[in-house]
Write an enzyme that holds these catalytic residues in place. Structure first.
Site, PDB file in Angstrom:
ATOM      1  N   ASP A   1     -19.318 -16.214 -17.279  1.00  6.94           N
ATOM      2  CA  ASP A   1     -18.363 -16.709 -16.572  1.00  6.94           C
ATOM      3  C   ASP A   1     -17.087 -16.394 -17.142  1.00  6.94           C
ATOM      4  O   ASP A   1     -16.789 -17.159 -18.168  1.00  6.94           O
ATOM      5  CB  ASP A   1     -18.308 -18.005 -16.015  1.00  6.94           C
ATOM      6  CG  ASP A   1     -17.289 -18.547 -15.166  1.00  6.94           C
ATOM      7  OD1 ASP A   1     -16.570 -17.641 -14.454  1.00  6.94           O
ATOM      8  OD2 ASP A   1     -17.192 -19.687 -14.954  1.00  6.94           O
TER       9      ASP A   1
ATOM     10  N   SER B   1     -15.210 -25.172 -10.868  1.00  5.71           N
ATOM     11  CA  SER B   1     -14.098 -24.521 -10.988  1.00  5.71           C
ATOM     12  C   SER B   1     -13.058 -25.260 -10.784  1.00  5.71           C
ATOM     13  O   SER B   1     -12.831 -26.437 -11.543  1.00  5.71           O
ATOM     14  CB  SER B   1     -13.881 -23.397  -9.949  1.00  5.71           C
ATOM     15  OG  SER B   1     -13.148 -22.370 -10.177  1.00  5.71           O
TER      16      SER B   1
ATOM     17  N   HIS C   1     -20.433 -18.150 -12.575  1.00  2.36           N
ATOM     18  CA  HIS C   1     -19.548 -19.340 -12.419  1.00  2.36           C
ATOM     19  C   HIS C   1     -20.263 -20.416 -11.610  1.00  2.36           C
ATOM     20  O   HIS C   1     -21.035 -20.300 -10.803  1.00  2.36           O
ATOM     21  CB  HIS C   1     -18.579 -18.561 -11.271  1.00  2.36           C
ATOM     22  CG  HIS C   1     -17.207 -19.516 -11.370  1.00  2.36           C
ATOM     23  ND1 HIS C   1     -16.439 -19.970 -12.264  1.00  2.36           N
ATOM     24  CD2 HIS C   1     -16.417 -19.834 -10.038  1.00  2.36           C
ATOM     25  CE1 HIS C   1     -15.335 -20.539 -11.889  1.00  2.36           C
ATOM     26  NE2 HIS C   1     -15.351 -20.657 -10.701  1.00  2.36           N
TER      27      HIS C   1
END
EC number: 3.4.14.2
Length: 506
Positions: free
Chosen positions: A428, A172, A453
């Protein structure tokens, strides 16, 4: 630069162990990560410069940057360093949810380092005041990257492995930072695995409707009936509000306070929308506890909860309970306490870490995502650049730099980079804001079918989709090749050939 004095949690640790660790510049806090393959992490603090780029404002003042280290699998002098670039939270949370790095370290005999991002967790330059207005001026992407670079160099020097090939890892925002580390400090980092890194979206590029459209797609893919039920629930709330039936909304949805203003309605909509965001991001095929306890396949479970209720608003309440009431002990939803509106429409969380992320979303990180009730199933909640600017001025007294990451870190034009893997899962909602096709022979994009994710960073699990197994094999192979290539490029120690032989004159 020295390592911060250590304060062992377990005071029964034999003194000879502490002496050994101190001789390495590492001080043990006897903290461990709970993994199938236990890396036996040790928690440490490093005296980090407060400001890397201004020689006057803070001089040589430092703060304690927390990092975790494991040499359990390391072949000293030969093994590489696997360095996790910490993101917006406590570093233990990322260490406990990045089991692939541990598995890879065991295979490739690597030293593991997880470095905490300044202003998060316990790495607070101004202590408890760090995330209060007036103390956030040192919270930038550039300062965080410099922290990682300085820490890495100090570790290498302290351990006597100046040329150990280093691979950056992150997921991320941390994935963005791992890519940026390779781009900005290629002499320190031989390659990067950037999992679920939305480098395009956060640079202010792309479609502002993409994120919530993709959250909707996850639920529609699970059940078109579920997605329609979500639309119906939000519409019923809106209709009741316009009728002035505030108590009915509160009773059916279970809010602690009765709605009484348009502000309350927007807060309720944001609160509920955030639950869908969390479920979509965390849609793993097994139970997890990353952003909170969730069951396996939480999107499916959420849809079941929603559709099992005869009344749509009560179904929405049941779905939200997966995120906000996993223990089942909350009698009602305090929508202002459990969810705080911020400069990141996908959610900042709560507490000190949330304030730090809000500030970053007000300065360099551009997250102007809208829901519109046309391309997505959510109520219309705009968040334009103009709204962002006003919010950030009111909250932090700062003016966002809308395009700064395009200038500083190239936006989506990364063709000049090298040795970076951008991985994304097709489940995601952040994937649409990342790199989704190969940019060169060494800047590659991989897609995990059935992946949420940064699934590839997680430890191997028997419920993993086949795609992530194959992606991890590819990542392992490329990382091994990068490490080998970095070793070949290391300069040989020069040898003095001795005095030149003198020929007698003729």
């Amino acid at each position: 630069m020295n390592f911060h004095p250590c304060y062992p949690v377990d005071h029964g640790v034999p003194s000879w162990i502490l002496v050994l660790l101190l001789s390495l510049g590492l001080c043990n806090l006897q903290a461990r990560a709970d993994r199938v393959l236990d890396p036996d992490f040790h928690e440490n603090y490093f005296e980090q410069y407060m400001d890397h780029f201004n020689f006057e404002s803070f001089g040589n003042k430092t703060f304690g940057q927390r990092f975790l280290v494991s040499d359990k699998f390391w072949k000293m002098g030969e093994g590489p360093i696997f360095f996790y670039t910490g993101n917006e939270g406590d570093i233990w949370s990322f260490a406990n949810n990045s089991g692939f790095m541990v598995e890879l370290a065991a295979q490739q005999e690597a030293l593991l380092v997880f470095a905490e991002h300044r202003y998060y967790g316990k790495s607070l330059p101004f202590g408890v005041q760090s995330t209060q207005r007036g103390y956030t001026q040192l919270l930038t992407v550039e300062q965080a990257l410099a922290d990682f670079a300085v820490l890495l160099q100090a570790l290498r020097q302290d351990l006597g492995v100046h040329d150990a090939p280093t691979i950056a890892f992150g997921g991320s925002y941390g994935g963005m930072l791992s890519a940026y580390m390779r781009m900005k400090y290629p002499h320190l980092v031989a390659g990067a695995l950037a999992a679920s890194a939305p480098v395009v979206a956060v640079a202010g590029l792309g479609d502002s409707y993409q994120f919530f459209r993709d959250v909707t797609a996850d639920f529609y893919g699970q059940s078109p009936k579920c997605a329609q039920a979500v639309r119906d629930a939000f519409q019923q709330i809106k209709d009741l509000f316009l009728q002035g039936a505030y108590d009915t909304i509160s009773q059916n949805f279970g809010t602690c306070q009765s709605l009484s203003s348009p502000k309350d309605l927007t807060q309720l909509f944001g609160f509920a929308r955030n639950a869908f965001t969390v479920l979509a991001m965390m849609d793993y095929p097994y139970p997890t506890d990353f952003l909170g306890p969730l069951p396996a396949n939480p999107v499916k479970v959420g849809c079941q909860r929603l559709l099992n209720e005869g009344q749509r608003i009560m179904g929405l309440r049941a779905l939200a309970g997966l995120v906000y009431n996993s223990s089942g002990t909350e009698p009602c939803y305090d929508i202002y306490r459990l969810y705080q509106s911020c400069a990141d429409p996908t959610g900042c969380g709560t507490g000190s870490d949330a304030r730090a992320w809000d500030y970053q979303a007000c300065t360099e990180i551009n997250l102007t995502f809208d829901s519109n009730n046309v391309t997505d199933m959510f109520p219309e909640i705009p968040f334009s650049e103009e709204l962002r600017q006003q919010y950030c001025l009111d909250t932090w007294g700062v003016w966002p730099r809308q395009d700064w990451l395009q200038t500083s870190f190239w936006g989506g034009d990364l063709k000049a980079a090298s040795n970076i893997i951008f991985s994304n899962g097709d489940l995601d909602p952040w994937a649409g804001g990342g790199i989704q096709s190969n940019l060169s022979t060494s800047v590659i994009a991989v897609t995990i079918q059935g992946g949420a994710h940064h699934l590839d960073l997680r430890a191997s699990n028997s419920e993993d989709p086949p795609s992530v197994v194959e992606v991890r094999k590819l990542e392992s192979t490329l990382i091994r090749e990068w490490v080998a290539a970095a070793r070949l490029k290391q300069p040989a120690m020069p040898r003095w050939p001795g005095p030149k032989k003198q020929h007698p004159s003729r």
